[in-house]
Design an enzyme around this catalytic site. Structure first.
Site, PDB file in Angstrom:
ATOM      1  N   ASP A 444      19.234  -9.515   7.357  1.00 29.91           N
ATOM      2  CA  ASP A 444      18.440  -8.356   7.745  1.00 29.91           C
ATOM      3  C   ASP A 444      16.957  -8.658   7.525  1.00 29.91           C
ATOM      4  O   ASP A 444      16.596  -9.682   6.933  1.00 29.91           O
ATOM      5  CB  ASP A 444      18.891  -7.166   6.888  1.00 29.91           C
ATOM      6  CG  ASP A 444      18.371  -5.830   7.384  1.00 29.91           C
ATOM      7  OD1 ASP A 444      17.829  -5.769   8.500  1.00 29.91           O
ATOM      8  OD2 ASP A 444      18.515  -4.831   6.642  1.00 29.91           O
ATOM      9  N   GLU A 447      12.447 -10.176  10.937  1.00 25.04           N
ATOM     10  CA  GLU A 447      11.522 -10.199  12.081  1.00 25.04           C
ATOM     11  C   GLU A 447      10.246 -11.032  11.838  1.00 25.04           C
ATOM     12  O   GLU A 447       9.677 -11.462  12.853  1.00 25.04           O
ATOM     13  CB  GLU A 447      11.109  -8.758  12.432  1.00 25.04           C
ATOM     14  CG  GLU A 447      12.248  -7.906  12.962  1.00 25.04           C
ATOM     15  CD  GLU A 447      13.194  -7.450  11.872  1.00 25.04           C
ATOM     16  OE1 GLU A 447      14.388  -7.255  12.171  1.00 25.04           O
ATOM     17  OE2 GLU A 447      12.764  -7.313  10.706  1.00 25.04           O
ATOM     18  N   ASP A 567      18.016   0.339  12.893  1.00 23.90           N
ATOM     19  CA  ASP A 567      17.948   1.674  12.288  1.00 23.90           C
ATOM     20  C   ASP A 567      17.840   2.757  13.356  1.00 23.90           C
ATOM     21  O   ASP A 567      16.748   3.107  13.817  1.00 23.90           O
ATOM     22  CB  ASP A 567      16.746   1.760  11.347  1.00 23.90           C
ATOM     23  CG  ASP A 567      16.885   0.814  10.166  1.00 23.90           C
ATOM     24  OD1 ASP A 567      17.989   0.293   9.944  1.00 23.90           O
ATOM     25  OD2 ASP A 567      15.879   0.592   9.477  1.00 23.90           O
TER      26      ASP A 567
END
Length: 925
Positions: A444, A447, A567
């Protein structure tokens, strides 16, 4: 005079910059393009050309004077057009990260003479033709079979000439107004899967919640599919601009413009012509989708906030008590010691008790997956950090590891472009696996996400983080970094939808990776590079098939990982958008994809969660996940949701053999698991924008309720016969296709199977391991009431945790199923390849259901493998039921049809079989 000239130049520049906010005018203002000064064949079968700038200007920086053009037909259906600086190497997506053919090196004379005369105007391949004009230079790509122009950079009133500067590249193509365009992600598209003109499409990986519509999200996929109907015949192709730098893409309906802040133009054109051909050709370039273990196709439960082991123990037990299928239990960062990677909390998740729990669920066939973020906590007593520093694995800023903040507080980010980092990361995975026998990793925040911006230091005299309030508030001492053109480039992409600085809440873009690579260039491949390293690490542990879930993705990520859409919200809009995002990722070559079922936050309503599990049960990756601050939303929390889950997931677990076969098909051909309707019905233009329904494979259609308070759904049915899976006597039949309003009470989802299909199923269960041991059945569909018909299907089976998903290893079986009806006789047979594995498992086909048969008489003279059933002494039961039609044969003027079921069979899956019977036909028995 000098002063006035300076003022005039400044005003001209200001006007140009103002105009550049309008994508229509920007190119015409910037320059006059390039002229082609030579072109010749290169030794590798391609063509090399040189381009010279026509007129320089300073808008967004200086033009690169001479460019090198390289064109090659790499396959019969793939054309590459590569444009870069002729004199020095520029940044490209690393060839060792995304393997592909390399063009000849720049800075060298190729062939006889750089100034050889221009004697050709087009370069023809089997299906794609590259043509060009010399002054100003432009190029076009045409389809040989129908003459259609697929891509054309020749300037017109909508856009200007090609621009190539160090930090600003621009090129445009004209498009026919009736072209349907899909792709260019990752973003949440409120208007559906088909791109809408004049919406912003920015590609730059960001930790921006998926609730933000039409903005750059977690992944970067600069590829689009173009579907056109030419004279009643569909043609699809795709265009990839392989470039990892940030970019804006302006789609105006009749043109498309790329504005990129670095790198090169590296275009790949794949010819199709069908949508399935397109993804086949595209994934043959970027990498075939990863094989997934069988259990990963089961249902997954996760939550940020399972604070201790007893909670997840209770979750597993509660699913069993509610008789809702569950294969995988997940931990967000709750299992960690102070949120540090590769650690275990001795208080909340004591190792001895966790191992006992994992031993219990592993014996049941369940699996355990945990989260892992890339940020490594800065802590001198933390072994992972110590070993990382000793191996010099972190991204640097001015010679020191770049400091950021994520969940554990101050962190450094590993540099996965460094081979030493990949080795260190694999070793940390191995160490953690020895501590906890995890079954997969969830990567996770890659980015990369950073709670701070700029150049930061750890504050003295105060605790950071404080442990109070939200953990994502920056508590480091930071100052902005704007001193370089890499931190503050001349062209501002529309990052996060507000033209945010490209280093905002991420790594400073002037930071350096291995071999001096700037974060400016490599930013959007960070998650991809971490995925590759994680895959290598997991594969090295036990030699099992890795399972990885990654939030950030890039071109090629599907070769290694699954993806969830990040999300989202517990809202009806997020539910609707989830379908478009899922379908887009199938086009991107990441078929194992899904959204957080019921929404990540805030808590959904009971009705919404009912409807979401009815959709999510058919996502390729099916997981319920919720926020720390939201109330509990496991599927058993509401009685009505539990019932919907038992119905929808019950069907999923029955069709697991089909889903696993689609997984195999994806791995071999790139075919998406979940597909837009136009993949199977490209001739039917009505479905080109359909985003509220989807297909699993070629013919299983899901038509869910996506709006509050609805107890029926309007579904689009392409031409043909469709049979309802929960009651196979129900059918929708239409010769031309139509929209049909179907009943959809709260606990029911409409799932229909198309004609000419053979669907392998099993009896289901609460865990995929047990479901996989049950007998098989085949559902065979013919056009309703037809006197003649043909159907086919396939089944792939293997030892599902082997690294490779292939035939020829002695531990896999592939079966082609066929069926026909004609002259009153129904026939079905199989063609088994490498049946040994299936035979070793003892799998049998116990039931066959044949739908759409014409007539009303009973089935008779059943013959199996050449012998009448009566001679074999088998207790075979035959039943016949008449179909009823929601919309059907009465208005179509056709004959009635029936369903025939034959039970009590014992046909071995791993052995060729044949079966036939006679049907009584109305008026022709």
């Amino acid at each position: 005079m000098v002063t006035s000239r300076i003022v005039f130049s400044s005003l001209s520049l200001l006007v140009a910059l103002i105009l550049c906010f309008s994508p229509i005018h920007c190119s015409n203002t910037i320059g006059k393009g390039y002229r082609l000064i030579s072109i010749e064949e290169s030794p590798d079968g391609g063509f090399i050309g040189y381009l010279q700038v026509k007129q320089k200007n300073k808008i967004y920086g200086s033009d690169i004077t001479t460019l090198r053009l390289y064109v090659k037909h790499e396959t019969d259906t793939r054309l590459r057009v590569h444009i870069t600086d002729a004199k020095k190497q520029r940044w490209e997506v690393p060839y060792n990260l995304l393997p592909r053919e390399q063009p000849p090196p720049v800075g060298k004379v190729i062939g006889k003479s750089r100034k050889s005369p221009i004697t050709v105007q087009e370069l023809s391949g089997s299906e794609l033709i590259f043509s060009y004009t010399t002054d100003p230079f432009s190029f076009a790509v045409k389809r040989r079979s129908n003459g259609q122009t697929l891509f054309n950079t020749s300037s017109n009133s909508a856009f200007g000439e090609m621009v190539f500067k160090d930090q600003y590249l621009e090129i445009s193509t004209s498009l026919p107004k009736d072209a349907s365009i899909y792709g260019l992600g990752e973003n949440s598209q409120a208007n559906g899967i088909k791109l809408v003109p004049n919406e912003p499409y920015t590609l730059y990986t960001e930790d921006v919640s998926a609730i933000n519509l039409n903005t750059d999200l977690y992944g970067s996929h600069p590829v689009y599919m173009d579907l056109r109907n030419v004279g009643g015949k569909p043609y699809a192709h795709a265009v990839l601009l392989l470039n990892s730098n940030g970019m804006d893409v302006f789609y105006r309906g009749t043109s498309l413009t790329y504005k990129v802040i670095g790198g090169v133009f590296d275009f790949y054109f794949v010819a199709g012509p069908s949508p399935l051909d397109v993804v086949d050709q595209y994934t043959s370039l970027i990498g075939r989708p990863a094989p997934m273990p069988y259990w990963s196709l089961g249902f997954h439960q996760c939550r940020w906030g399972y604070r201790n082991l007893s909670v997840i123990e209770d979750v597993v037990d509660s699913y069993q008590k509610a008789k809702i299928p569950l294969d995988v239990i997940w931990n967000d960062d709750d299992h960690m010691d102070a949120k540090k990677d590769f650690t275990l909390s001795p208080i909340s998740y004591p190792r001895a008790k966790l191992l006992n729990f994992l031993d219990r669920i592993h014996k049941m066939g369940m699996k355990y997956v945990v989260i892992n973020d890339p940020g490594i906590g800065v802590n001198s007593s933390y072994g992972v950090y110590q070993r990382g520093m000793a191996n010099d694995v972190f991204i640097k800023y001015e010679g020191k590891p770049f400091l950021a903040q994520v969940w554990p507080g101050a962190v450094h980010f590993p540099d996965f472009l460094n081979p030493k980092t990949v080795s260190w990361w694999g070793e940390e995975i191995r160490r953690f696996h020895e501590l906890v026998p995890i079954d997969g990793l969830w990567i996770d925040m890659n980015e990369v996400s950073n709670f701070c911006s700029g150049l930061c230091t750890i504050p003295k005299g105060k605790k950071c983080p404080t442990g109070e309030g939200p953990g994502w508030i920056c508590c480091l001492d930071c100052k902005n970094i704007t001193k370089t053109r890499w931190d503050d480039p001349p062209y501002k992409i529309n990052a996060t939808g507000v033209q945010a600085p490209i280093g905002f809440k991420t790594i400073a873009t002037s930071a350096l990776h291995y071999n001096g690579v700037r974060e400016y260039d490599a930013h959007s491949i960070y998650g991809f590079s971490e995925t590759v390293a994680t895959h290598k690490g997991l594969l090295s542990i036990e030699g099992k098939r890795p399972f990885i879930l990654s939030r950030s993705t890039f071109v090629g990520s599907g070769k290694y990982a699954a993806h969830w859409t990040g999300d989202n919200q517990g809202t009806w809009q997020s539910l609707q958008v989830s379908i478009s995002t899922m379908l887009n990722f199938g086009i991107f070559g990441v078929p194992m994809v899904g959204s957080d079922i019921c929404g990540f936050y805030p808590q959904p309503t009971e009705e919404l969660c009912n409807r979401w599990i009815e959709v999510g049960a058919f996502y390729p990756f099916s997981r319920d996940h919720a926020n720390y601050y939201s109330p509990r939303q496991e599927l058993y929390q509401w009685d009505t949701v539990a019932e919907s889950a038992r119905n929808a997931l019950g069907m999923r677990y029955k069709i697991l053999p089909y889903l696993y076969t689609l997984n195999y098909e994806a791995h071999v051909t790139g075919a998406p698991i979940a597909r837009p309707l136009f993949f199977s019905f490209p001739e039917y233009t009505e479905c080109y924008g359909s985003s509220r329904q989807f297909l699993l494979g070629s013919g299983l259609m899901i038509s869910p309720v996506l709006e509050q308070g609805k107890t029926e759904v309007e579904a689009l049915f392409p031409p043909g016969s469709w049979y309802q899976m929960f009651d196979m006597t129900q059918a929708v039949v239409s010769k031309k296709g139509k929209r049909v309003t179907l009943p959809a009470p709260l606990n029911f989802v409409n799932v229909h199977l198309y004609q000419n299909t053979i669907l392998p199923m099993q009896q289901g269960g609460l865990i995929s391991k047990e479901a996989r041991t049950t007998p098989f059945s085949l559902v065979i569909t013919f056009p309703a009431g037809a006197s003649e018909g043909y159907a086919k299907g396939k089944l792939y089976l293997d030892e599902d945790e082997l690294p490779e998903m292939k035939l020829g290893n002695g531990q896999s079986t592939y079966v082609d199923f066929y069926a026909s009806v004609g002259n009153g006789t129904v026939k079905m047979w199989s063609d088994v390849k490498e049946g040994k594995f299936a035979l070793s498992k003892g799998w049998v086909i116990e039931k066959v259901s044949v739908l759409g048969l014409r007539g009303a008489g009973q089935a008779s003279e059943i013959v199996i493998n050449g012998s009448p059933v009566s001679n074999e002494g088998k207790k075979v039961e035959v039943s016949l039921k008449e179909h009823t039609y929601v919309v059907g044969l009465e208005e179509e003027g056709e004959n009635k049809s029936v369903m025939v079921e034959v039970r009590g069979l014992e046909m071995l899956v791993g052995k060729d079989f044949s079966m036939s019977w006679k049907m009584g036909i109305n008026g022709a028995n």
